[in-house]
Write a protein that holds these residues in place. Structure first.
Motif: not given
Lengths: 245, 850
Positions: A101-105, A109
């Protein structure tokens, strides 16, 4: 139409060589495999047998030294980076062992990532169905760091499903999870195959995990050496023993 | 493993290069400034050696507190000098700086650049550095003959026998070019225009009587220069002195040095800004690197390294980069010196292309700056590194030191900013010595304070700046925005580096705009005259160059003008302090110049030996009207002057006398300013048209209406702004490199995330776009902080200068918007490299687990 072919993906005499001359390592050494639509296939083999390389090459993440890999009837070696990327975005789903996973999303998202990369909106019915199946409705606004390992992998699985890809590749999806969370994730993947007709190819070294699949392909020294249908943990173990792995 | 090691080494190499470049740029400006000024100094030293090679003693007017002087003294002194025992040869000469040569199209040669110097031709070769160039004709030997330096002849396209117009004391005259000279073995005296006449002709053209402005003496072989100087001193009349050639040479070298020091201080200030910005970047880089190496450092701790060893390790690494950067910076300094020389020559200065001079001092200072900069910048990151607990080798989260609370940061940042503002205020408003140091230190501390506060603003501002991005660019835009918010400290610190340069640009713009806003009022109020005339020459940086007195006389002949009034300027010494003095024609000055006299002060000036004084200056000196003040003039020595009145305006000088009084006390060579009004019924334009034959004939005189003066001043302000902005470009470039550096390091950190995005279908263009907009947000963030701070600083300085006639505080909106836009563009540039790198990242490396 690509959907008319019997196989969602296939590998034909795939060879992948790292390095040159004496130090050359043949990660794949003439591997051949077909993955039928609507089936859940596991790839097993001892470490170094080339199972991850096989997955990477057939998923368009790496290129073969020789031989052919197809998604539907598209020969991956004929595609440039951009087309390959678009193919991954539109026709392939991924679940990795870690760092999915993309940590900032937020979770939501992340699930919608392949769609938003393509600038698309989700099919509301399908999206709702996925969310219900994964059971993450109340965690959607959370960032990955705020989710448990099991939840993170379920978000990853939901992401793999959301674009209704022709095939999903999973690399040790439950490898970092405790047994309960792992079982939940695998059960969910199984349902995706049974209920939605999803095609899944999964790499694992764990017989219990592999037993969730319809079929197992065994790999050794970069070659497909055996296969087995409707496995159980015990039958897998026996087969592994007989293979000497 | 080997692959990863090589990869990481490569990433380190880039980090190393980018960090070193920040040092190289800062150090090269420092080194380049020194190399350039040292080279010029060496050239002047050579030149002075040439000039003074044969001169043992120099006889000149004793100018007292005025230092070296070219004031004339009676010619009969030469006879007395020649009679002194031990004098081998002595020759007198005259010199003038109020001289101008016109080129073939009637324009003055030199303009705002190097000066024009007039001399009499010396017959004794050992006493003069001027030579006839090979094939350069003959020296001037009588009326109507002139000699010019070879450089001027070449540039103007003159050939021997040409008629050349020279404007001297008597106005424009034609001379035949009989000789082409060289100065020693140089074609040019650093670009100055040299004009030589035969002695008598020189006296006539320069406006001298039977006088000399200097006598050069050569001693007989066995007489010591000091001894001869003493002997000559005994025969000199009062007001004339003898010094050794060596003393005069030293004086001139010191003058040149002082003149150059303005240049070097100016350049060094900008170098200082670059170094300061470099410090931000280096500190930021080390902090990121330490964070990225947490596991490695913790492992070292786990196997027994002490915190101190870790600290030393980080510092040594920094010093190594500092060493490499400093050495490269010194090497690049030569390029800088050449660039400065090129710029000077483009500006009309003929700086000869001699070998560049590298003094040990340059090496030492540059190394100290480079090493000091890296050392200071690495201290905090090193301390942080030494505090990583060994357990962090096993557990990622153990390394996370408890974040200093936002409140602590807010308080500390506010306190530091407050201290900076306080120092700034002290420098600006309180009358302290060396105010500029307070201002500079205050600004620097305020910058640091704001950079401490900046992380607090990073998230909200990134949201504001990045608001349109998700709407415009979808997921790439959203990720760009979110990524800048992830490490607010990193974002803020990177942006702060850009803030410094932008703040200074914004400050100068605000200052310039505010100056412009009040300039037209000031000019219209101060110069009521329809037309103002001034020389285009600039021989003395502080006083207007003289216009030949013949000019004003010529103007008087035109019926279209109702008044012609001339002003002269000079220096006086009162109580040991040098002051400027203006001279006016009491009968006409009120019609053309707003002196704001109290009562009938101006008419009282008609009385010889009287002066009027600015009321503030009167008060400061404790004088009152009616007092007698002892005033020292270079020409006439000490004179008792009576204070006959006061006036209010003091833009030019604190003291005014009448032109008549001026002529009695100065070597009158011409007028500083000439004013004229058009006769009633004749329009200004018509009058200007009517007098154009005279204005054209005098070549170097420019006639300006009030609004033309305003236009010119505004142009000058714009030019100064352009120059400052150009010099600040360095700091901005360093800051942009800083953005590149931070992004490169961040991408390295985000390898897996970028790999994931690529795996699930992000095309390279989208990756590049994501990184690019991240850079744009950081750059815009820095620019907003900078513009804000610059405007506040500008406002403070304008307020501080309110008393000096700065009325309006004005924000140049267009320029501010342009600055923000350019900063965003700079972000795009900064992202080119990291964006490419991110887009080319190998997906497999990114997703395969270690």
């Amino acid at each position: 139409m690509t959907t008319t072919t019997k196989y969602a993906a296939r590998l034909d005499n795939g060879i992948k060589t790292y390095g040159e001359g004496e130090s050359a390592v043949h990660a794949l050494n003439g591997a051949t495999a077909e993955f039928e639509r609507g089936h859940f296939t596991a790839i097993m083999g001892p470490s170094g047998s080339g199972k991850s390389t096989l997955l990477h090459c057939i998923a368009g993440l790496d290129s073969l030294t020789s031989g052919s890999a197809y998604i539907g009837d598209v020969d991956l070696s004929s595609l440039k980076d951009r087309d390959l990327t678009l193919l991954r975005r539109e026709r392939i789903g991924f679940v990795f062992q870690a760092f999915n996973l993309v940590p900032s999303l937020s979770a939501e998202e992340n699930i919608l990532l392949p769609l938003s990369i393509g600038g698309k909106k989700p099919d509301e019915d399908w999206y709702g169905q996925i969310l219900d199946t994964v059971g993450l409705r109340d965690r959607l606004k959370h960032l990955p760091a705020e989710l448990s390992g099991g939840e993170q992998q379920r978000v990853a699985a939901a992401r793999a499903l959301v674009s209704q890809p022709e095939i999903i590749f999973a690399d040790e999806p439950s490898g970092n999870l405790d047994s309960k969370a792992g079982a939940e994730l695998l059960a969910f993947m199984r349902r995706a195959v049974k209920e939605f007709g999803q095609t899944i190819v999964m790499v694992t070294h764990d017989p219990n995990t592999a037993a969730y699949a319809d079929r197992i392909i065994f790999l050794e020294d970069g070659k497909t050496v055996d296969e087995m249908y409707d496995p159980t943990p015990d039958s897998v173990l026996d087969r592994l023993k007989s293979l000497g792995g | 493993m080997i692959k990863t090691a090589i990869k990481s080494l490569f990433a380190h190499k880039i980090r190393f290069i980018l960090t070193a470049v920040a040092i190289v740029l800062g150090v090269s400006l420092v080194a380049g400034t020194f190399i350039f000024t040292d080279t010029i100094n060496a050239q002047f030293d050579d030149l002075l050696d040439d000039i003074y090679a044969g001169i043992d003693v120099s006889v000149r007017a004793d100018a007292g507190d005025f230092g070296a002087s070219t004031e004339p003294f009676p010619a009969e002194v030469l006879g007395s000098v020649l009679a002194v025992d031990g004098v081998d040869v002595a020759e007198g000469g005259v010199a003038s700086i109020s001289i101008q040569v016109l080129d073939k199209s009637g324009d003055p040669i030199g303009g705002q650049g190097p000066p024009t110097l007039g001399f009499s031709w010396g017959e004794v070769p050992s006493l003069s550095p001027m030579r006839i160039k090979d094939g350069g004709g003959l020296p001037p030997s009588g009326p109507g003959e002139v000699m010019l330096d070879a450089n001027t002849v070449d540039n103007a396209g003159f050939v021997l026998g040409d008629e050349v117009t020279v404007i001297g004391f008597l106005g424009p005259e034609e001379f035949e070019l009989v000789g082409i000279g060289s100065f020693g073995d140089q074609d040019s005296l650093l670009g100055a225009t040299l004009v030589l006449f035969e002695l008598e002709e020189a006296r006539r053209v320069f406006g001298f009587g039977d006088e000399f402005s200097g006598i050069s003496v050569q001693a007989v072989a066995d007489v010591d220069a000091d001894e001869l100087t003493e002997r000559i001193s005994l025969v000199l009349p009062s007001g004339v002195e003898a010094v050794t050639g060596e003393t005069e040479q030293d004086e001139q070298a010191a003058d040149i040095n002082e003149g150059l020091s303005f240049l070097s201080i100016g350049l060094l200030s900008f170098a200082g800004v670059s170094v300061f910005v470099g410090a931000f970047i280096i500190q930021n880089t080390f902090r990121i690197v330490v964070a990225q190496r947490t596991r490695e450092l913790a492992l070292l701790r786990a196997i027994g390294a002490t915190g101190r060893q870790i600290r030393v390790m980080v510092i040594v690494e920094a010093l190594f980069i500092g060493l490499v950067g400093s050495v490269a910076g010194i090497a690049f300094g030569f390029v800088m010196a050449l660039a400065i020389r090129g710029l000077m020559n483009a500006g009309g200065f003929g700086v000869p292309a001699d070998a560049l001079v590298l003094l040990p001092r340059t090496l030492v200072v540059s190394m100290l700056v480079g090493l000091g900069l890296t050392l200071l910048s690495s201290l905090l990151p090193a301390r942080k590194a030494s505090r990583i607990p060994p357990v962090a080798a096993m557990r990622e989260d153990a390394a996370r030191t408890p974040r200093r609370s936002l409140r602590t940061r807010a308080i500390a940042g506010t306190a530091i900013t407050g201290l900076g503002v306080l120092l700034l205020a002290v420098g600006l408003f309180a009358s302290v010595g060396r105010a500029i140091i307070f201002v500079a230190a205050g600004a620097a501390i305020a910058f640091i304070g704001v950079s401490v506060l900046a992380p607090l603003a990073a998230k909200p501002l990134a949201d504001v700046i990045g608001w349109p991005l998700p709407r415009l660019f979808g997921i790439s835009g959203l990720l760009a925005k979110e990524n800048t918010k992830r490490k607010p400290r990193r974002t803020a610190s990177t942006a702060s580096a850009l803030m410094v340069g932008v703040a200074l640009v914004a400050f100068f713009s605000v200052f310039g705009a505010s100056t412009k806003a009040s300039i037209s009022d000031t000019v219209f109020e101060l110069f009521p005259a329809d037309l103002t005339f001034q020389s285009e020459n600039q021989n003395d940086p502080e006083l207007p160059a003289a216009i030949s007195p013949a000019f004003a006389v010529d103007l008087e002949t035109y019926d279209e003008l109702s008044v012609v009034s001339a002003m002269q300027f000079g220096r006086v010494v009162i109580d040991g302090d040098q002051q400027f003095l203006g001279a006016v024609d009491p009968s006409t000055i009120n019609q053309v110049f707003a002196l704001q006299p109290n009562g009938d002060a101006v008419s009282a000036l008609s009385q010889p030996g009287s002066m009027i004084v600015a009321s503030g200056f009167l008060e400061k000196n404790g004088w009152k009207v009616g007092d007698i003040v002892t005033t020292e003039f270079a020409h006439s020595g000490e004179v008792e002057m009576s204070v006959v009145g006061t006036f209010e305006a003091d833009e030019f000088s604190n003291i005014y006398v009448s032109t008549e009084t001026f002529k009695a006390n100065y070597q009158y060579v011409g007028d500083g300013l000439v004013f004229a009004n058009a006769r009633d019924g004749v329009g200004v334009a018509a009058a200007q048209e009517a007098i154009s034959p005279t204005v054209d004939a005098f070549g170097n005189v420019k006639a300006q209406t009030k609004s033309e003066i305003v236009d010119e001043l505004e142009t000058q302000i714009d030019q100064a702004l352009a120059l400052f902005t150009g010099l600040l470009l360095f700091a901005v470039i360093i800051a942009i490199l800083g953005i590149t550096n931070t992004l490169t390091l961040s991408i390295y950190e985000r390898t897996r995330e970028i790999g994931l995005l690529r795996a699930v279908g992000m095309v390279r263009r989208q990756v590049r776009r994501m990184i690019r907009w991240e850079a744009v947000i950081i750059a815009t963030f820095g620019a907003i902080l900078g513009v804000g701070l610059g405007i506040v600083l500008g406002w403070a300085v304008v307020k501080a200068l309110e008393e000096e006639g700065f009325g309006a505080f004005s924000i140049p909106v267009g320029q501010v918007v342009l600055a923000l836009f350019l900063a965003a563009l700079a972000g795009v540039l900064a992202a080119i490299w990291p964006a490419r790198k991110a887009a080319r990242m190998n997906i497999l490396d990114a997703i395969s687990t270690e």
